[in-house]
Design an enzyme around this catalytic site. Structure first.
Site, PDB file in Angstrom:
ATOM      1  N   ILE A  13      -4.860 -13.964   6.340  1.00  0.00           N
ATOM      2  CA  ILE A  13      -4.647 -13.547   5.650  1.00  0.00           C
ATOM      3  C   ILE A  13      -5.862 -12.862   4.657  1.00  0.00           C
ATOM      4  O   ILE A  13      -6.415 -13.638   3.687  1.00  0.00           O
ATOM      5  CB  ILE A  13      -3.796 -13.896   4.830  1.00  0.00           C
ATOM      6  CG1 ILE A  13      -1.886 -13.781   5.743  1.00  0.00           C
ATOM      7  CG2 ILE A  13      -2.899 -12.520   4.680  1.00  0.00           C
ATOM      8  CD1 ILE A  13      -0.721 -14.430   5.871  1.00  0.00           C
TER       9      ILE A  13
ATOM     10  N   GLY B 127       1.756  -9.084  -3.392  1.00  0.00           N
ATOM     11  CA  GLY B 127       2.245  -8.142  -2.641  1.00  0.00           C
ATOM     12  C   GLY B 127       2.258  -9.022  -1.124  1.00  0.00           C
ATOM     13  O   GLY B 127       3.260 -10.027  -0.777  1.00  0.00           O
ATOM     14  N   ILE B 128       2.206  -7.776  -0.096  1.00  0.00           N
ATOM     15  CA  ILE B 128       2.823  -7.936   1.154  1.00  0.00           C
ATOM     16  C   ILE B 128       1.717  -9.220   1.734  1.00  0.00           C
ATOM     17  O   ILE B 128       1.763  -9.957   2.788  1.00  0.00           O
ATOM     18  CB  ILE B 128       2.494  -6.603   1.605  1.00  0.00           C
ATOM     19  CG1 ILE B 128       2.977  -6.047   1.849  1.00  0.00           C
ATOM     20  CG2 ILE B 128       2.956  -7.400   3.234  1.00  0.00           C
ATOM     21  CD1 ILE B 128       2.636  -4.316   2.181  1.00  0.00           C
TER      22      ILE B 128
ATOM     23  N   TYR C 131      -7.641   8.101   0.412  1.00  0.00           N
ATOM     24  CA  TYR C 131      -7.078   7.175   1.308  1.00  0.00           C
ATOM     25  C   TYR C 131      -6.244   7.300   2.438  1.00  0.00           C
ATOM     26  O   TYR C 131      -7.193   6.687   2.932  1.00  0.00           O
ATOM     27  CB  TYR C 131      -6.122   6.724   0.215  1.00  0.00           C
ATOM     28  CG  TYR C 131      -5.046   5.327   0.503  1.00  0.00           C
ATOM     29  CD1 TYR C 131      -5.606   3.714   0.127  1.00  0.00           C
ATOM     30  CD2 TYR C 131      -3.552   5.858   0.554  1.00  0.00           C
ATOM     31  CE1 TYR C 131      -4.483   3.180   0.189  1.00  0.00           C
ATOM     32  CE2 TYR C 131      -2.688   5.181   1.236  1.00  0.00           C
ATOM     33  CZ  TYR C 131      -2.883   3.050   0.803  1.00  0.00           C
ATOM     34  OH  TYR C 131      -2.792   2.462   1.071  1.00  0.00           O
TER      35      TYR C 131
HETATM   36  N1  LIG Z   1       2.514  -0.894  -1.612  1.00  0.00           N
HETATM   37  C1  LIG Z   1       2.994   0.214  -1.024  1.00  0.00           C
HETATM   38  O1  LIG Z   1       3.434   0.902  -1.356  1.00  0.00           O
HETATM   39  C2  LIG Z   1       2.454  -0.258   0.409  1.00  0.00           C
HETATM   40  C3  LIG Z   1       1.831   0.823   1.148  1.00  0.00           C
HETATM   41  C4  LIG Z   1       1.288   1.127   2.168  1.00  0.00           C
HETATM   42  C5  LIG Z   1       0.081   0.418   2.870  1.00  0.00           C
HETATM   43  N2  LIG Z   1      -0.253  -0.363   1.752  1.00  0.00           N
HETATM   44  C6  LIG Z   1      -0.706  -1.678   2.236  1.00  0.00           C
HETATM   45  O2  LIG Z   1      -0.188  -2.648   1.745  1.00  0.00           O
HETATM   46  C7  LIG Z   1      -1.203  -3.937   1.821  1.00  0.00           C
HETATM   47  C8  LIG Z   1      -1.046  -4.829   0.628  1.00  0.00           C
HETATM   48  O3  LIG Z   1      -1.213  -3.917  -0.628  1.00  0.00           O
HETATM   49  P1  LIG Z   1       0.040  -4.457  -2.081  1.00  0.00           P
HETATM   50  O4  LIG Z   1       1.206  -3.212  -0.891  1.00  0.00           O
HETATM   51  O5  LIG Z   1       0.737  -5.822  -1.322  1.00  0.00           O
HETATM   52  O6  LIG Z   1      -0.555  -4.633  -2.618  1.00  0.00           O
HETATM   53  P2  LIG Z   1      -0.918  -5.738  -3.960  1.00  0.00           P
HETATM   54  O7  LIG Z   1       0.182  -6.308  -4.471  1.00  0.00           O
HETATM   55  O8  LIG Z   1      -1.648  -4.910  -4.921  1.00  0.00           O
HETATM   56  O9  LIG Z   1      -1.812  -6.611  -2.429  1.00  0.00           O
HETATM   57  C9  LIG Z   1      -3.626  -5.906  -2.446  1.00  0.00           C
HETATM   58  C10 LIG Z   1      -3.876  -6.806  -2.212  1.00  0.00           C
HETATM   59  O10 LIG Z   1      -5.615  -7.212  -1.899  1.00  0.00           O
HETATM   60  C11 LIG Z   1      -7.012  -6.842  -2.324  1.00  0.00           C
HETATM   61  N3  LIG Z   1      -7.878  -6.853  -2.438  1.00  0.00           N
HETATM   62  C12 LIG Z   1      -8.385  -5.439  -2.925  1.00  0.00           C
HETATM   63  N4  LIG Z   1      -9.729  -5.585  -2.421  1.00  0.00           N
HETATM   64  C13 LIG Z   1      -9.804  -6.695  -2.339  1.00  0.00           C
HETATM   65  C14 LIG Z   1     -11.487  -7.248  -1.448  1.00  0.00           C
HETATM   66  N5  LIG Z   1     -12.830  -6.626  -2.306  1.00  0.00           N
HETATM   67  N6  LIG Z   1     -11.336  -8.173  -1.107  1.00  0.00           N
HETATM   68  C15 LIG Z   1      -9.806  -9.091  -1.164  1.00  0.00           C
HETATM   69  N7  LIG Z   1      -9.011  -8.515  -1.222  1.00  0.00           N
HETATM   70  C16 LIG Z   1      -8.876  -7.296  -1.960  1.00  0.00           C
HETATM   71  C17 LIG Z   1      -6.012  -7.640  -3.977  1.00  0.00           C
HETATM   72  O11 LIG Z   1      -6.736  -8.841  -4.135  1.00  0.00           O
HETATM   73  P3  LIG Z   1      -6.724  -9.169  -6.081  1.00  0.00           P
HETATM   74  O12 LIG Z   1      -5.371 -10.373  -6.640  1.00  0.00           O
HETATM   75  O13 LIG Z   1      -8.059  -9.622  -6.515  1.00  0.00           O
HETATM   76  O14 LIG Z   1      -7.023  -8.299  -6.979  1.00  0.00           O
HETATM   77  C18 LIG Z   1      -4.783  -8.107  -3.304  1.00  0.00           C
HETATM   78  O15 LIG Z   1      -4.463  -9.493  -2.724  1.00  0.00           O
HETATM   79  C19 LIG Z   1      -2.065  -2.785   1.097  1.00  0.00           C
HETATM   80  O16 LIG Z   1      -4.080  -2.367   2.483  1.00  0.00           O
HETATM   81  C20 LIG Z   1      -2.294  -1.152   1.032  1.00  0.00           C
HETATM   82  O17 LIG Z   1      -2.541  -0.314   1.457  1.00  0.00           O
HETATM   83  C21 LIG Z   1       0.588  -0.941   0.793  1.00  0.00           C
END
Ligand SMILES: NC(=O)c1ccc[n+]([C@@H]2O[C@H](COP(=O)([O-])OP(=O)(O)OC[C@H]3O[C@@H](n4cnc5c(N)ncnc54)[C@H](OP(=O)(O)O)[C@@H]3O)[C@@H](O)[C@H]2O)c1
Length: 273
Positions: free
Chosen positions: A7, A13-14, A146
């Site tokens: 992963i 988060g997810i 995005y």
């Molecule tokens: N939440 C929503 O409403 C939503 C809806 C649709 C899709 N998504 C998608 O779901 C996915 C996960 O997002 P989330 O909602 O779980 O938000 P989140 O809790 O902010 O998680 C984002 C994750 O991505 C990691 N990340 C960012 N840049 C990175 C990099 N350069 N290398 C490795 N890891 C990196 C972050 O790591 P750090 O801890 O190091 O920052 C964090 O673990 C994303 O792809 C997002 O676009 C989210």
């Protein structure tokens, strides 16, 4: 023998919820994240191993894939989850802001798939799951960059599905609607440089208020983890999994309407001209 999921972005988060969900189902987890300090709730599970990986760093992706295969012997499922949001008008986005969004959300996924493919081909099986978004299928105002990354990821996945099937590798897309995570907080960046006034400020504020107003319909990360688990284990050829009631409803509405009617409906909902 226990199966292994790899992963990206498993710190919160997810990604984190998925690591815990799969561990509870008896899987081994290569939980990769930029900063591995802390995370005792993951570290204390004997089936979860933490690795430092930044998807924008090709060397780190290469080394961690190698290390995970050495530790676990296989990668049965790859979950490309790492990503962040970017809101605001296109016009004010700096070249660095554009590049970083693509480097993380799209090129990072490409790098990781390229490293994992030889492993899965050798195994003669594997499932690759890309986390896109309802925003990888339907577009909203002031999210153009995005959307470009997530639509890109959706198209990449649809094409790869043909390419990888002969090798026994399944390609899946999980497209969440709103999810209660750090996404709308620390993971949300803006294209507007700090303190700068733009011609778009009023409309951006309206859109932002509408998004915040919709938060009551958001899903939990645990629900998305369960959908990811189904995608990983259902053994079907299905490509896309809408995740969350809001995503399902919006996609159904989008499919029923012609583009112009949908555009007018969104404009109206956000109070735009
Ligand atoms: N939440 C929503 O409403 C939503 C809806 C649709 C899709 N998504 C998608 O779901 C996915 C996960 O997002 P989330 O909602 O779980 O938000 P989140 O809790 O902010 O998680 C984002 C994750 O991505 C990691 N990340 C960012 N840049 C990175 C990099 N350069 N290398 C490795 N890891 C990196 C972050 O790591 P750090 O801890 O190091 O920052 C964090 O673990 C994303 O792809 C997002 O676009 C989210």
């Amino acid at each position: 023998m226990k199966k292994t999921i790899f992963i990206t972005g498993a710190s919160t988060g997810i990604g984190k919820a998925t690591a815990l969900f799969f561990a509870a189902k008896g899987w081994q987890i290569a939980a990769t994240m930029r900063n591995t300090a802390g995370h005792d709730d993951l570290r204390s599970n004997p089936d979860i191993k933490l690795y430092a990986l930044d998807v924008t760093d090709v060397g780190s992706v290469h080394n961690v894939v190698k290390a995970a295969v050495a530790d676990f012997g296989a990668i049965d499922v790859l979950l490309n989850n790492a990503g962040y949001g970017l809101v605001g008008p296109l016009e004010t986005a700096s070249a660095d802001t554009v590049l970083k969004q693509f480097d993380t959300n799209l090129f990072g996924v490409i790098r990781t798939i390229q490293e994992v493919l030889p492993v899965m081909k050798k195994q003669k099986h594997g499932v690759i799951i890309n986390i896109t978004s309802i925003g990888g299928l339907v577009a909203f105002p002031f999210n153009s960059l995005y959307h470009a990354t997530k639509f890109g990821l959706d198209g990449l996945s649809e094409s790869l599905k043909y390419e990888l099937k002969p090798f026994g590798i399944q390609m899946k897309v999980v497209a969440p609607g709103g999810v209660i995570t750090d996404f709308a907080g620390r993971s949300l960046h803006t294209t507007i440089p700090a303190g700068q006034k733009t011609d778009y400020d009023n409309d951006v504020a309206k859109v932002w208020a509408a998004f915040e107003g919709g938060a009551a319909n958001y899903s939990t990360a645990e629900l998305i983890a369960e959908i990811i688990y189904n995608a990983a284990t259902d053994g079907t050829d299905r490509l896309r999994y809408l995740a969350g009631k809001d995503a399902e409803a919006l996609y159904a509405a989008w499919k029923q309407m012609d583009n112009e009617s949908f555009f007018n409906m969104v404009n109206e909902r956000f109070g735009l001209a």
